[in-house]
Design an enzyme around this catalytic site. Sequence first.
Site, PDB file in Angstrom:
ATOM      1  N   GLU A 272      -0.567   4.895  -0.287  1.00 43.96           N
ATOM      2  CA  GLU A 272      -1.316   6.153  -0.417  1.00 43.96           C
ATOM      3  C   GLU A 272      -0.406   7.338  -0.098  1.00 43.96           C
ATOM      4  O   GLU A 272       0.456   7.244   0.779  1.00 43.96           O
ATOM      5  CB  GLU A 272      -2.508   6.186   0.552  1.00 43.96           C
TER       6      GLU A 272
ATOM      7  N   ARG B 138      -1.148  -1.026 -18.740  1.00 46.36           N
ATOM      8  CA  ARG B 138      -2.456  -0.367 -18.628  1.00 46.36           C
ATOM      9  C   ARG B 138      -2.408   0.591 -17.460  1.00 46.36           C
ATOM     10  O   ARG B 138      -2.061   0.215 -16.345  1.00 46.36           O
ATOM     11  CB  ARG B 138      -3.556  -1.400 -18.379  1.00 46.36           C
TER      12      ARG B 138
ATOM     13  N   LYS C 139      -1.745   2.804 -24.768  1.00 50.61           N
ATOM     14  CA  LYS C 139      -2.187   2.848 -26.179  1.00 50.61           C
ATOM     15  C   LYS C 139      -0.949   3.061 -27.066  1.00 50.61           C
ATOM     16  O   LYS C 139      -0.065   2.217 -27.056  1.00 50.61           O
ATOM     17  CB  LYS C 139      -3.242   3.925 -26.352  1.00 50.61           C
TER      18      LYS C 139
ATOM     19  N   THR D 136      -3.497   7.872 -21.092  1.00 49.35           N
ATOM     20  CA  THR D 136      -3.284   6.495 -20.662  1.00 49.35           C
ATOM     21  C   THR D 136      -1.853   6.154 -21.044  1.00 49.35           C
ATOM     22  O   THR D 136      -1.205   6.884 -21.805  1.00 49.35           O
ATOM     23  CB  THR D 136      -4.239   5.514 -21.369  1.00 49.35           C
TER      24      THR D 136
ATOM     25  N   ASP E 170      -6.760  15.628 -23.229  1.00 48.93           N
ATOM     26  CA  ASP E 170      -6.688  14.193 -22.968  1.00 48.93           C
ATOM     27  C   ASP E 170      -5.994  13.584 -24.184  1.00 48.93           C
ATOM     28  O   ASP E 170      -6.598  13.434 -25.252  1.00 48.93           O
ATOM     29  CB  ASP E 170      -8.113  13.655 -22.803  1.00 48.93           C
TER      30      ASP E 170
ATOM     31  N   TYR F  80       0.852  -1.196   0.000  1.00 46.59           N
ATOM     32  CA  TYR F  80       0.000   0.000   0.000  1.00 46.59           C
ATOM     33  C   TYR F  80       0.883   1.240   0.000  1.00 46.59           C
ATOM     34  O   TYR F  80       1.940   1.237   0.659  1.00 46.59           O
ATOM     35  CB  TYR F  80      -0.899   0.032   1.241  1.00 46.59           C
TER      36      TYR F  80
HETATM   37  N1  DSN Z   1     -11.497   2.424 -24.664  1.00 40.49           N
HETATM   38  C1  DSN Z   1     -10.618   3.380 -25.284  1.00 40.49           C
HETATM   39  C2  DSN Z   1     -10.715   3.346 -26.757  1.00 40.49           C
HETATM   40  O1  DSN Z   1     -10.911   2.279 -27.299  1.00 40.49           O
HETATM   41  O2  DSN Z   1     -10.576   4.360 -27.394  1.00 40.49           O
HETATM   42  C3  DSN Z   1     -10.834   4.752 -24.796  1.00 40.49           C
HETATM   43  O3  DSN Z   1     -11.199   4.761 -23.481  1.00 40.49           O
END
Ligand code: DSN
Length: 478
Positions: A66, A279, A273, A270, A241, A64
């Site tokens: 925090e 992730r 991607k 994120t 974003d 943990y």
């Molecule tokens: N789920 C992602 C996407 O496929 O674009 C975005 O959150």
Amino acid sequence: MSLNAESTAFRSALEVIRAVEPRVADAIGAELADQRESLKLIASENYASPATLLAMGNWFSDKYAEGTVGRRFYAGCQNVDTVEALAAEHARELFGAAHAYVQPHSGIDANLVAFWAILADRVESPALKKAQVRQVNDLTEADWFALRRELGNQRMLGMSLDAGGHLTHGFRPNISGKMFDQRSYGTDPATGLIDYDKVAEAAREFKPLILVAGYSAYPRKVNFRIMREIAESVGATFMVDMAHFAGLVAGKVFTGDFDPVPHAHIVTTTTHKSLRGPRGGMVLCGPELADQVDRGCPMVLGGPLPHVMAAKAVALAEARRPDFADYAQRIVDNAQALAEGLLRRGTKLVTGGTDNHLVLLDISGYGLTGRQAEQALLDSGIVTNRNAVPQDPNGAWYTSGIRIGTPALTTRGLGTAEMDQTAELIHTVLSQTSPRSNADGTPSKAKYVLDAALADKVSKQASDLLTGFPLYPAVDLA
Ligand code: DSN
């Protein structure tokens, strides 16, 4: 690193798992086999490196932590501090950001952290001021009531869902749509492009607290300098974003007006991607918002995931290597080759092409819904996802679009020649699929007819296309 080290690591891990629950070990092995065999064109997916994957599978998961580096609510966090500080340092250096917060567990979480930081920074609230100087216990019932009233119903202007915006930018199925009074800007119906004059007009009328840019299905660059000017003109905080295109920013494909970091007050992303990490999520900002952002946990996040922060540090270190810039450029080259291949075969594309990692097909010309097309492609070994197109007559469930992206196939090493072959396979399937009616003769938006022999033939061609580009070539589980 030798082939043996990676194979040994994953084989040993599976052996240990198998001794406890063999079905989990089998599923992990099957997932690798499935991913190796399919032509993965989901724009938001990728393949993280073995080093990134292995950094997640260990005892950091047990801790943990925090709080933030050097200021934890739990004892014994010295090693978590090491990996969190490393991940943040790599992120700051990679993106040229003053501050990086690497704890968010996902993009939604990163956006919630950003929303909280902006609300706390911008909303004039005596009750909030008390809370911020850690006098929460002194807040009266009336203070709490005032706090809810003051923070609630603030205004957010973001890109509309059917123009490619994201659910977390103020839409009803997400908490942001319930928290904020939201309005959206769309795209020009003739070109499919963002019309900055229209965005400015909407901002002048609506006067949002937050102007959001970023998308999950817009195949073009966004001029963040212009968006910042619009935000400034109405006193809005400008948030970007960049979850989908963070890899293109990291790889310096998007620079100048198209790099969000120097222009936005706060940037979320994120890490899994186009950035090709584990992730998770991340927030970048200047010093003004840093303190509020660092309150992300426990304000809106559960305990940080130290094993994932370790993997973020590894992936961000990889993204700082010179070959990542080459990878990022090849993502875009491949997306453009795929778009050109489709256009040559008569497929209609939203905006007529792409300058990022994704292509949005308007498949109404094939007489299909997105749902029918997505499933027919899947039957043929091609993994995509259906997506609404601007002003979509079939709505967000059935849709009239298919979204495809190239980060994953580019990681495998496929290039522009293979993208043309991929376009041929997609066109073959879509042109040979037809809608099927329900038993009572009414039209169905889900049922379709595709000759099984053709689907098998295309699956075989897709698999042949991949044979020269093995996935995780150094990992041998046999
Ligand atoms: N789920 C992602 C996407 O496929 O674009 C975005 O959150």
